[in-house]
Design an enzyme around this catalytic site. Sequence first.
Site, PDB file in Angstrom:
ATOM      1  N   GLU A  92      43.413  34.542  30.654  1.00  0.00           N
ATOM      2  CA  GLU A  92      42.381  35.269  30.149  1.00  0.00           C
ATOM      3  C   GLU A  92      41.655  36.069  31.064  1.00  0.00           C
ATOM      4  O   GLU A  92      40.835  37.039  30.980  1.00  0.00           O
ATOM      5  CB  GLU A  92      41.286  34.380  29.681  1.00  0.00           C
TER       6      GLU A  92
ATOM      7  N   CYS B 232      45.944  31.129  32.890  1.00  0.00           N
ATOM      8  CA  CYS B 232      45.876  30.828  31.363  1.00  0.00           C
ATOM      9  C   CYS B 232      45.743  32.429  30.449  1.00  0.00           C
ATOM     10  O   CYS B 232      45.483  31.996  29.399  1.00  0.00           O
ATOM     11  CB  CYS B 232      44.671  29.949  31.287  1.00  0.00           C
TER      12      CYS B 232
ATOM     13  N   ILE C 254      35.204  21.473  32.469  1.00  0.00           N
ATOM     14  CA  ILE C 254      33.960  21.508  32.255  1.00  0.00           C
ATOM     15  C   ILE C 254      33.234  21.459  30.713  1.00  0.00           C
ATOM     16  O   ILE C 254      32.057  21.104  30.747  1.00  0.00           O
ATOM     17  CB  ILE C 254      33.373  22.916  32.849  1.00  0.00           C
TER      18      ILE C 254
ATOM     19  N   GLY D  50      44.154  28.936  41.102  1.00  0.00           N
ATOM     20  CA  GLY D  50      45.230  28.993  40.246  1.00  0.00           C
ATOM     21  C   GLY D  50      45.764  30.740  40.590  1.00  0.00           C
ATOM     22  O   GLY D  50      44.765  31.334  40.698  1.00  0.00           O
TER      23      GLY D  50
ATOM     24  N   SER E 142      35.751  25.024  37.917  1.00  0.00           N
ATOM     25  CA  SER E 142      35.594  23.706  38.749  1.00  0.00           C
ATOM     26  C   SER E 142      35.735  23.911  40.451  1.00  0.00           C
ATOM     27  O   SER E 142      34.972  23.228  40.918  1.00  0.00           O
ATOM     28  CB  SER E 142      37.058  22.998  38.387  1.00  0.00           C
TER      29      SER E 142
ATOM     30  N   ASN F  50      45.583  35.576  35.541  1.00  0.00           N
ATOM     31  CA  ASN F  50      45.544  34.188  36.126  1.00  0.00           C
ATOM     32  C   ASN F  50      46.455  33.249  35.009  1.00  0.00           C
ATOM     33  O   ASN F  50      46.954  33.725  34.100  1.00  0.00           O
ATOM     34  CB  ASN F  50      43.982  33.777  36.148  1.00  0.00           C
TER      35      ASN F  50
END
Length: 786
Positions: free
Chosen positions: A303, A301, A455, A146, A102, A299
Site C-alpha cells: 500500500e 503489504c 491496531i 518492514g 505498531s 512496503n
Amino acid sequence: MSEKESGLFEDFFNTEEKKEEREQPLVENLVTPSFTPNAEMVLRKRYLARSGDGEILETPSEMLWRVASCVADAELEWDGDTGQWATVFYNMMARKEFLPNSPTLMNAGKELGQLSACFVLPVEDSMDSIFSAVKNTALIHKSGGGTGFSFSKIRPANDCVHSTKGISSGPISFMTVFDHATETVKQGGVRRGANMAVLRVDHPDIEQFITVKQDMGLLNNFNLSIGATDTFMNAVDRGEEFSLVNPRTGERVEKRSAKSIFSKIVDSAWASGEPGLIFIDKINEANPTPHIGEIEATNPCGEQPLLPFEACNLGSVNLSLMVRRGSNGHPEVAWSRLERTVRNAVRFLDDVIEVNRYPLPEISEMVMSNRKIGLGLMGFADLLFRLSIPYNSEKALVLAEEIMSFVADKGRQTSSDLARERGAFPNFKGSLFDVRNLPPVRNATVTTIAPTGSISILAGCSSGIEPVFALAYTRRNLLDEGDELHEVVPEFARVAMERHFHTAELIKKIAKKGTCKDLDEVPEDVREVFVTSHDISPSYHVRMQAAFQKYTDNAVSKTVNLPSDATREDVAQVFRLARQLGCKGVTVYRDGSRDKQVLNLNLEKPETEKQPVLVGPRPRPELTRGVTRRIRTGCGNLYVTINEDEHGPVEIFSQMGKAGGCAASQSEAISRLVSLALRSHVHPSEIASELKGISCHRLAWQNGIRILSCADAMGKALEWHMKSGESEMKGLLEKEPDMTVIVKEDSGSSSSVNNLAGACPFCGGPLKYESGCVSCALECGYSECG
C-alpha cells in the site's frame, strides 16, 4: 420497533452523542481507555513496555500517554503547547478514534525511538550495494519496520561478471540471502520482519521469479509482486509479444508472448496467492516528486510506494465510531467527528516525522525532504453494518468514495495549514504540486489504506477496508479439551438481540459456517447486510478497492478473496479489472490455496471431505514460567523443562546430561517439534499420546516406571505436567525402583533378567547387556560391538 428495541437503539446512539459532547479540541481531561480481552492480550504481548526481566512496566493508559507526550514534543519546534497537544493525541487514541502504526506504539518515548513501519531500500547491481542492503534490512527489522526492494537492476542469471570473468547467479539467489537474514533477526525480535520483493515483468529472470514459491520452503519472509508495465499489460490485451531487457546493458535479449507470461502469473496466483501485481507505471504517474527519483517498490503489504531510502509513518481512523443519529432518527456518518479526527491525526503523523529516530542517515534525509505520511481507515465493514448497507452494493461503493474524498480533502487542507505554519516539504520545488500550481503542502502524500491487522484488534473493529472474515467463529480452550467459546461480531449480536432471533444454537451454526447467508432463522434483510468476505463476488472486492484508490495518494491494501472452486480465468479477470479501474496493485487469495491460513473457519463439509484446520503457531512470549524434571533414560539423565504461558504449555526444552552426538541432537529436534506443536494449538495430551511408547535400543527404569526412550520420557513428562503438577511427580519419584522384567526366550520359557537395554533395532526384541556390550536377547544377530 418495540419499546425495548427502541431503548437499545437509543442507548447506542446516546453513548455516541455523549462522546461528542465531551470532545473539546484542546482542554479535555484524560479519558480512561477500555479494551476488549483480545486487545488486552495483544497489548501485553507486544506493546506494553517491559523490564529487562520481562516484567510489564506500564498500563495501557500509560502506554498511550508515553506515545502522545513523545509525539507532542515535536510542537516545541514551533512554540506549540506540548501539554495541550499531548492531551489531544492521547484522548484520540484512548477513545480508539485513531491509532498509529505498531512501531510508534511500541517505540515512542523509548530509547530505540524508531516509529515507522514502511521502508524501501535500493538494491543496485553490485555486491557492495546488495550486502549493504542486507545489513540495513537487519537494522530496520530489528527496529520493528518492514522493507521493500526492487531486484530489477540485478543482472540476470548466467549473465557475465567482468570483474571475476564468471557468471551471475541472478536476483533470485540474492533474495534468499535477504530471506535468511530476516529469519535470523526475527528470532530475537518483538515483531516479525517482513519484506516485499518486486521484479519488473521485463526482467529476463521473470519466469523463475513467478514460480519461485512453488517450493514452499523458499522466500517465506517475502511477499512477491510483479512490476507490471503498461507495455506488458497492453501486449497481453492485444495478444502480442513483448521484450525482456537485460538491466545491466539495457539491451533487449529476447521476445516473449505476453499472454504466456501473464498465464504463468495467473497460475501461480491461483495456486498460492502469489505473486501479486503492482502497476508500476500507474504508481509513477502519481509520484509526487518525480524530479527526486522513480518509484520501484512498495512496503511489504503493497500500500505504500516509496522512493529508495524512503520511509513512511502510517495511522488509521476508526470508522466504526464515526456514526451518529440523524435528524430522521436513523444512523448516519458523523462527519464533524470524522473531520476533527482526520485533522488531529494528520498533525500527529507530521509530528512523528520530527521525533522519529531513523535507522540510517540516508533514510532520515529522504523522509525529512518529502515528509510523506499515510493516513488510512479501519472499521469500514463495521460502519456499513451500523448503517445497514451491504458491502456488496452500489450504495457501499458510493459511500466509500464519499468518505475517502472527505478524508483526502480534510487531510490535504490540514497539510496545507501546517505548511503555512511550518513550511512546505523541502522537495516541493519541482514536485507535482509545484508544476500544477497547487498550494504548498507540508506532506508529499497524506493518505494510504493499510491492512491494520494489530491496531484494529486494539481498536476493536474490522481490519482496514476489508469485509469481515466471519460473523462468528470458535475459539478452543487449549487447557480444557472440548471446551469451545463462540465469538460474534458485536453489531450482529446487537441486531440479533434487538430483533429477537439470537439463540445459542444459531450462533453455533454461524460459527461453523462463518456466514448467515443461507440460514432461514436470520431475517432476509439482515442476511443482505451482514455479508462476509466469502459472500462477496470478486468484482465487488475489486470495485471497492478502486473506490478508495480514487482518492488515496498512495495505494490501497486489500485482498480479493476467491472461493476454493475459483478458476484461473477468475484470477485473470480480477487482474484485468483492477488495472481497468485504476488500482495501483492487486492481490488475490483463493481459499485453501496455501497450507496455512491466518484466519480459519470450521466450515461444514461432508464427512469424507473434512480436513483438519491448519493455523500458524502463536508467537513465543518474552516471559514464560516452568519446571525442570530429571528423567533417567538408557542414554543418560535427560533434563526436561516445560514452560507455560497464559494458554498453558508453550515449549519444551531437553538437555541430555553431558552427552552430545545423536542422543542430544535428536532430543533437541523432538523438543523443537513439540514446542512448535504446542504453539500451533495442538493439545498437550495429544502430543504426549504420540510420544509415549516410542522405544529405542536402550531403556531405563525410574522408580518403577519404564522409560523406553528420550521421546517416551518427554511424552511422560508432558503427561505428568498436565495431570498432576509437582505433587504427583514427587510421589512417583519416591517409589522404590523395580528392575525386574519377565521376557520370553526362544524356548518359550520365562526367566528373570535385570540387564535389558531397550528394543533391538533389527527385530524389535529386547536387548541385553552381555560382556560389556549390548546385543539382542532373542539372538537375531544384532550387537553394538559389531
